[in-house]
Scaffold this active site. Structure first.
Site: not given
Length: 505
Positions: A215, A197-199, A201
């Site tokens: 992240n 998961p990479c919330q 950006f």
């Protein structure tokens, strides 16, 4: 193993999982009896030596002395279960392999056979319910280790992957295991796969993605890659990650893995791919990263760009399928109209485990996702509760229409927020690939209204749109199954990528 014996069940979670598996067993027996017109009237049944032996083989008890403990644990379900075991023993030939996933001895035999194979090995982080793994397995890989933090996902993964020892499918936070990951994975790894998961950006000129605290899991995924030093890495993420994709490339190129005293580095490339191009009956854009270890690049004369070109070449020749292909040959259902009915099995609203009215290979899409097999039982095909207002909206809208349609203006509950809720209600178009199946379906399914029946898509229909086979059972509470399915990587998409990479292993 899938079962812990009754004297090893101590936690609430262990008890709940044990009881769910017993429920699955009983429902499979019930439906097999229905298919073969066998009498099914659960009643108190004498526990014979044969039944005791079967319970030991399943891993439920260690000896007959634990039968009383089993009875106390299962309470009212005990007699139904013992009756079901007896029914199975009397009619084994009619069950085939339908109950093998619920038998520790059968699973052990399969695991022993798998361990002897020389198939390339994968490690799957953030494995979820197992869609990414399944595609690799169907391409001839074997899972060395899988990890996820969600208990329900781990349970589903364990059930559907009997070839993987349960202790190699770990429910744990990656942050707690990455420093000693080689304790879990001691042998060489061919491919590391996963979708961290990479919330957070950030733009390329501001904070780096690896430094954003949101992240953190991505950072630990990179650390796992550095420690395991696989030949290939496949990482999947959402389209939104495009804004920081070049940062990810830099992060991978900064990896220096050490194996047997030799330093290894990686080259990497990313592409935005759509599942519809992989013969999946769904339009789902995903950002795919493929990294290759430097020695493999030199030995095989291959680059990440070459891999992507081969993937796209396969896709150019793939047959495309629409939502109607995925929704064909499945029992029509009515939506429950009473609250709190989602977990109740019914002939009209569906069952968690039901007799398949069809074979599972009637059209090209079903043959593709089911591997050409006949599927006697259908899993997770249950309609979701719909209240009176939503029922009217579902019934009124035509395929392709959404919340802004004038026909529902007088009853649309979100009309004052159409600027952000236009897609809150959407009736799917049958002659196009489904819109993206998302984990939000757990909250509501208004965005995925069935094109011809007054209800939303069932979990099984959503799973078909994700190209899961019909006998892939999603465990857990009804609404959570939508989350498991929505977060998965389409199996056919994964299978194609895995097949291209395998040529270089």
């Amino acid at each position: 193993m899938i079962f812990k014996s009754v004297n090893q069940i101590h936690s609430k979670a262990d008890k709940a999982f044990f009881e769910e598996l017993i429920g699955v067993y009983c429902k499979i027996v019930r439906e097999v009896c229905n298919i073969h017109s066998l009498e099914y009237k659960p009643c108190p049944t004498e526990v014979t030596e044969a039944i005791t032996s079967e319970l030991v083989s399943m891993g439920i008890i260690d000896d007959k002395e634990q039968l009383e403990q089993l009875k106390k644990l299962l309470k009212g379900e005990y007699h139904t279960f013992i009756y079901g075991v007896n029914k199975y023993l009397d009619n084994k030939e009619k069950f085939g392999e339908l109950l093998n996933k619920l038998n520790n001895s059968e699973r052990a035999r399969l695991q022993k056979k798998t361990a002897k194979s020389n198939k390339p090995q994968i490690v799957d982080f953030f494995a979820g319910a197992g869609g990414l793994s399944l595609g690799f397995i169907h391409s001839g890989y074997r899972v060395k280790f899988a990890n996820d933090f969600e208990e329900v996902c781990v349970n589903t993964y364990r059930y559907n992957h009997p070839e993987v020892p349960s202790e190699n499918i770990l429910k744990e936070d990656i942050r707690k295991i990455v420093d000693n990951i080689t304790d879990y994975v001691s042998s060489d790894v061919d491919v590391v796969i996963g979708g961290p998961p990479c919330q957070g950006f950030s733009s390329a000129n501001q904070q780096r993605i690896i430094d954003d605290p949101r992240n953190e899991l991505y950072k630990y995924y990179l650390k796992a890659v550095e420690k395991l030093v696989p030949k290939f890495v496949v990482m999947e993420n959402v389209r939104g990650m495009l804004s920081v994709a070049d940062q990810v490339v830099e992060d991978y190129r900064a990896i220096v893995g050490i194996k047997d005293g030799i330093e290894y580095t990686y080259d990497i490339r990313y592409e935005l791919l759509n599942s519809a191009d992989f013969s999946v009956a769904q339009s789902r854009e995903r950002l795919i990263y493929i990294a290759i270890r430097n020695d493999v690049i030199a030995d095989k004369n291959i680059t990440p760009l070459d891999i992507f070109e081969q993937i796209k070449d396969v896709c150019r020749h793939n047959k495309r399928f629409n939502l109607s292909d995925a929704l064909a040959y499945i029992k029509p259902l009515e939506a429950p109209r009473e609250k709190n009915a989602n977990e109740i099995d019914s002939e009209t609203t569906g069952k968690k485990i039901d007799t398949n009215c069809h074979t599972g290979n009637e059209n090209a899409y079903l043959r593709l996702i089911n591997g050409g097999r006949e599927i006697p039982l259908l899993y997770n095909h249950k309609a979701r509760y719909v209240n009176d207002i939503n029922y009217e909206i579902y019934k009124t809208l035509r395929p392709g229409e959404d919340a802004s349609d004038e026909k529902i203006a007088d009853i649309m509950p979100y009309k004052h927020r159409l600027h952000c809720f236009k897609d809150k209600y959407y009736k799917l178009i049958p002659d196009k690939p489904s819109r993206t199946i998302t984990a939000h379906l757990r909250m509501d399914c208004h965005s995925h209204i069935h094109p011809s029946q007054v209800r939303a898509l069932t979990p099984r229909e959503a799973a078909r749109c994700q190209s899961f086979p019909d006998d892939y059972l999603f465990l857990g509470a009804y609404l959570k199954t939508y989350m498991e399915i929505g977060n998965a990587v389409p199996c056919l998409m994964s299978k194609t990528i895995a097949g291209i990479i395998k040529k270089y292993l």
